[in-house]
Design an enzyme around this catalytic site. Structure first.
Site, PDB file in Angstrom:
ATOM      1  N   GLU A 129      -2.576 -20.008   5.012  1.00 44.44           N
ATOM      2  CA  GLU A 129      -1.864 -21.336   4.301  1.00 44.44           C
ATOM      3  C   GLU A 129      -0.631 -20.829   3.634  1.00 44.44           C
ATOM      4  OE1 GLU A 129      -4.718 -23.097   1.524  1.00 44.44           O
ATOM      5  OE2 GLU A 129      -6.527 -22.808   3.234  1.00 44.44           O
ATOM      6  N   ARG A 156     -10.358 -23.377  -3.169  1.00 43.53           N
ATOM      7  CA  ARG A 156     -11.451 -23.123  -2.797  1.00 43.53           C
ATOM      8  C   ARG A 156     -11.552 -21.498  -3.015  1.00 43.53           C
ATOM      9  NH1 ARG A 156     -11.423 -24.701   3.531  1.00 43.53           N
ATOM     10  NH2 ARG A 156      -9.271 -24.240   3.069  1.00 43.53           N
ATOM     11  N   CYS A 202     -10.948 -18.971   3.729  1.00 41.96           N
ATOM     12  CA  CYS A 202     -11.375 -18.331   4.996  1.00 41.96           C
ATOM     13  C   CYS A 202     -11.975 -16.786   4.640  1.00 41.96           C
ATOM     14  CB  CYS A 202     -10.213 -17.940   5.750  1.00 41.96           C
ATOM     15  SG  CYS A 202      -9.880 -19.515   6.467  1.00 41.96           S
ATOM     16  N   PHE A 242      -4.956 -17.953  13.691  1.00 34.37           N
ATOM     17  CA  PHE A 242      -4.659 -16.963  12.603  1.00 34.37           C
ATOM     18  C   PHE A 242      -3.691 -17.483  11.444  1.00 34.37           C
ATOM     19  CE2 PHE A 242      -5.509 -14.976  16.746  1.00 34.37           C
ATOM     20  CZ  PHE A 242      -6.707 -14.055  16.323  1.00 34.37           C
TER      21      PHE A 242
HETATM   22  C1  UDX Z   1      -6.293 -15.661   5.730  1.00 34.40           C
HETATM   23  C2  UDX Z   1      -5.766 -14.973   7.158  1.00 34.40           C
HETATM   24  O1  UDX Z   1      -4.594 -14.097   6.566  1.00 34.40           O
HETATM   25  C3  UDX Z   1      -5.148 -15.725   8.171  1.00 34.40           C
HETATM   26  O2  UDX Z   1      -4.725 -15.100   9.154  1.00 34.40           O
HETATM   27  C4  UDX Z   1      -6.403 -16.648   8.561  1.00 34.40           C
HETATM   28  O3  UDX Z   1      -6.293 -17.397   9.781  1.00 34.40           O
HETATM   29  C5  UDX Z   1      -7.066 -17.388   7.555  1.00 34.40           C
HETATM   30  O4  UDX Z   1      -7.494 -16.573   6.271  1.00 34.40           O
HETATM   31  P1  UDX Z   1      -5.265 -17.380   4.024  1.00 34.40           P
HETATM   32  O5  UDX Z   1      -6.578 -17.777   3.452  1.00 34.40           O
HETATM   33  O6  UDX Z   1      -4.150 -18.510   4.080  1.00 34.40           O
HETATM   34  O7  UDX Z   1      -5.164 -16.682   5.231  1.00 34.40           O
HETATM   35  O8  UDX Z   1      -4.847 -16.568   2.928  1.00 34.40           O
HETATM   36  P2  UDX Z   1      -4.056 -14.878   2.774  1.00 34.40           P
HETATM   37  O9  UDX Z   1      -2.622 -15.005   2.950  1.00 34.40           O
HETATM   38  O10 UDX Z   1      -4.571 -14.104   3.894  1.00 34.40           O
HETATM   39  O11 UDX Z   1      -4.512 -14.444   1.415  1.00 34.40           O
HETATM   40  C6  UDX Z   1      -5.826 -14.352   1.203  1.00 34.40           C
HETATM   41  C7  UDX Z   1      -5.946 -14.002  -0.405  1.00 34.40           C
HETATM   42  O12 UDX Z   1      -5.719 -12.531  -0.578  1.00 34.40           O
HETATM   43  C8  UDX Z   1      -5.262 -14.969  -1.575  1.00 34.40           C
HETATM   44  O13 UDX Z   1      -6.123 -14.900  -2.370  1.00 34.40           O
HETATM   45  C9  UDX Z   1      -4.346 -14.102  -1.689  1.00 34.40           C
HETATM   46  O14 UDX Z   1      -3.891 -14.184  -2.914  1.00 34.40           O
HETATM   47  C10 UDX Z   1      -5.174 -12.404  -1.898  1.00 34.40           C
HETATM   48  N1  UDX Z   1      -4.421 -11.381  -1.404  1.00 34.40           N
HETATM   49  C11 UDX Z   1      -3.410 -11.205  -0.322  1.00 34.40           C
HETATM   50  C12 UDX Z   1      -4.264 -10.228  -2.144  1.00 34.40           C
HETATM   51  O15 UDX Z   1      -4.858 -10.271  -3.314  1.00 34.40           O
HETATM   52  N2  UDX Z   1      -3.299  -9.154  -2.018  1.00 34.40           N
HETATM   53  C13 UDX Z   1      -2.551  -8.900  -0.952  1.00 34.40           C
HETATM   54  O16 UDX Z   1      -1.769  -8.141  -0.837  1.00 34.40           O
HETATM   55  C14 UDX Z   1      -2.662 -10.005  -0.089  1.00 34.40           C
END
Ligand code: UDX
Length: 455
Positions: free
Chosen positions: A155, A336, A267, A152
């Site tokens: 990044e 990505r 992801c 889970f």
């Molecule tokens: C995600 C999951 O959180 C993680 O548990 C899983 O293992 C892999 O996918 P990650 O891809 O690192 O992790 O990104 P995350 O922090 O979840 O953010 C995803 C995207 O959502 C980013 O582009 C971020 O900018 C965006 N985001 C996040 C929003 O637009 N609003 C928010 O409130 C939170």
């Protein structure tokens, strides 16, 4: 214990170094010889806080090694599968070819342990049913057991999330039986579990679904608030107040309710699409119909930023636009499916002169978009801009001083695509300020800054 990690991309490399940090002897394998060379030399192939340090410590301790040869894995007791499962080129489904190829190569070296208990641990995000299929072939080898143990990690927090996870999930063939596989994985994670982390044992399919449903839920939360932003744009309401008020309800919580240009990365976007595809394959497509809308809302936000730019500048051809951010989120160099880069590409396609700046992700951005103009120094990138777009909320962009920044640009216009700036401060410094889901300032709010008269 002797462990291997097969596939040392983002997830696998962090996992391998983290396991060495816990005191295990770890060998990481990848078919990408260049990556193996880099890791063996202690070079982090991506930006991830804390990773370079644990990689260096692992290599220096002699407990962490890397290889391209499966034969080097033969004496490991536990093999982690950290292969990527990207979106297929021909549709929404997940491409499992790397995973299957790795399992076939691993199966060829497993008999070398001559019946001694060997554990294979799947960490990749996969459609429900994958683990059971792999178990059928792997467990034909005497003494081999499979556990699906989804990852889970986020990044930017990957090391912390690996060493101090919220929960640990084991998917096994028979959750009521316990057995060797649970004991072996408990031994690998002993230090983590001693810290009091909840460890949940469940069936293969349930563990696979926990992972994809967690990502689907997070994506839904973001698209929910972004859908509210669309309504705010239609009514003149302010989405940041909606986020704040919703978040104060314990049942909702304030995390993942930040509106803006939406989610990207390796992801969430591909995982929700793979989830839709696998539900359809299972004849349960209706259950996830809403995820298509989650994806659509997310895509619309990227288009909306370009529309806003057009509202502010008129035709975009020949206009100078600076994009702050290329990574899909701060503290990462991962581009990505980055919303920032998609917006930059759309603006370029409309004929704008776009300059993109980012503290870490420019090399990756240049590789991804041909002809992209980049500038590592943010002040240089801002110089002469007719419009500034904040699309990745790095600390240094959140902390920009509106007065000093106004001196750099040709015209003080900004779109806050991540809802992190304070409109009043920017407007007070003379900026034409727009944000997704936030009202346009009433004309009376525009306080011209006397200093700007100088430029
Ligand atoms: C995600 C999951 O959180 C993680 O548990 C899983 O293992 C892999 O996918 P990650 O891809 O690192 O992790 O990104 P995350 O922090 O979840 O953010 C995803 C995207 O959502 C980013 O582009 C971020 O900018 C965006 N985001 C996040 C929003 O637009 N609003 C928010 O409130 C939170």
């Amino acid at each position: 214990m002797k462990l291997s990690v097969i596939g040392v991309g983002y997830l696998g490399a962090v996992h391998a170094a983290s396991m060495a940090e816990l005191g295990h002897e770890v060998i990481g394998l990848d078919v990408d010889a260049r990556r193996i060379e880099q890791l063996s030399a202690g070079e982090a192939p991506f930006h991830e806080p804390g990773f370079a340090e644990i990689l260096a410590r692992g290599l220096a301790s002699g407990r962490l090694h890397f290889t391209t040869d499966y034969a080097d894995l033969a004496d490991a007791e536990v093999h982690f599968l950290g292969l990527g499962t990207p979106q297929r080129a021909d549709g929404f489904g997940a491409d499992l070819s790397h995973l299957h190829a790795a399992v076939d190569s691993l199966a060829a070296v497993l008999p070398a342990r001559d019946g001694a208990a060997t554990l294979v641990v799947g960490k990749s995000t996969v459609p429900a049913g994958t683990a059971r299929g792999l178990a059928e072939s792997l467990e034909r080898v005497d003494g081999v057991h499979l556990v699906w143990n989804p990852e889970f990690l986020r990044e930017g927090f990957a090391v912390q999330d690996t060493l101090e996870p919220d929960r640990v999930v084991y998917g096994v063939r028979d959750p009521d039986a316990g057995g060797t596989e649970v004991e072996m994985l408990d031994a690998v994670y002993a230090q983590i579990l001693e810290g009091g982390v909840q460890r949940l044992v469940m069936g293969f399919e349930t563990a696979e679904l926990v992972k994809v449903s967690a990502n689907a839920f997070l994506a839904t939360k973001i698209s929910f608030i972004n859908a509210m932003a669309e309504l705010c744009e239609a009514t003149g309401a302010d989405v940041t107040d909606i986020s704040r008020a919703l978040g104060m309800d314990d049942r909702i919580g304030n995390k993942f309710l930040r509106s803006g240009v939406g989610f990207g990365g390796g992801c969430l976007p591909k995982d929700i699409r793979a989830f839709i595809a696998s539900a359809e394959d299972l004849g349960a497509g209706q259950a996830l119909g809403f995820l298509r809308e989650v994806d659509a809302v997310n895509q619309r936000r990227r288009v909306r930023v370009v529309e806003l730019a057009r509202e502010m500048l008129g035709p975009l051809r020949g206009r100078r636009i600076t994009v702050l951010g290329a990574a899909f989120k701060p503290d990462s160099d991962d581009v990505r499916d980055s919303p920032a880069l998609e917006v930059a590409s759309r603006l370029m396609a409309s004929g704008a002169h776009v300059t993109v700046t980012d503290p870490e992700a420019l090399a990756n951005a240049e590789r991804r978009i041909e002809g992209l103009v980049t500038e590592a120094d943010a002040s240089e990138a801002l110089r002469g801009a007719e419009l500034v777009l904040l699309l990745t909320e790095w600390r240094e962009y959140r902390d920009l001083d509106p007065i000093a920044t106004a001196r750099l640009v040709a015209a003080p216009r900004i779109i806050d695509g991540r809802t992190v700036l304070t409109p009043r401060d920017w407007r007070a410094a003379g900026w034409e300020f727009r944000a997704l889901g936030r009202p346009e300032a009433p004309v009376a709010d525009h306080v011209p800054d006397p200093e700007l008269a100088l430029f």
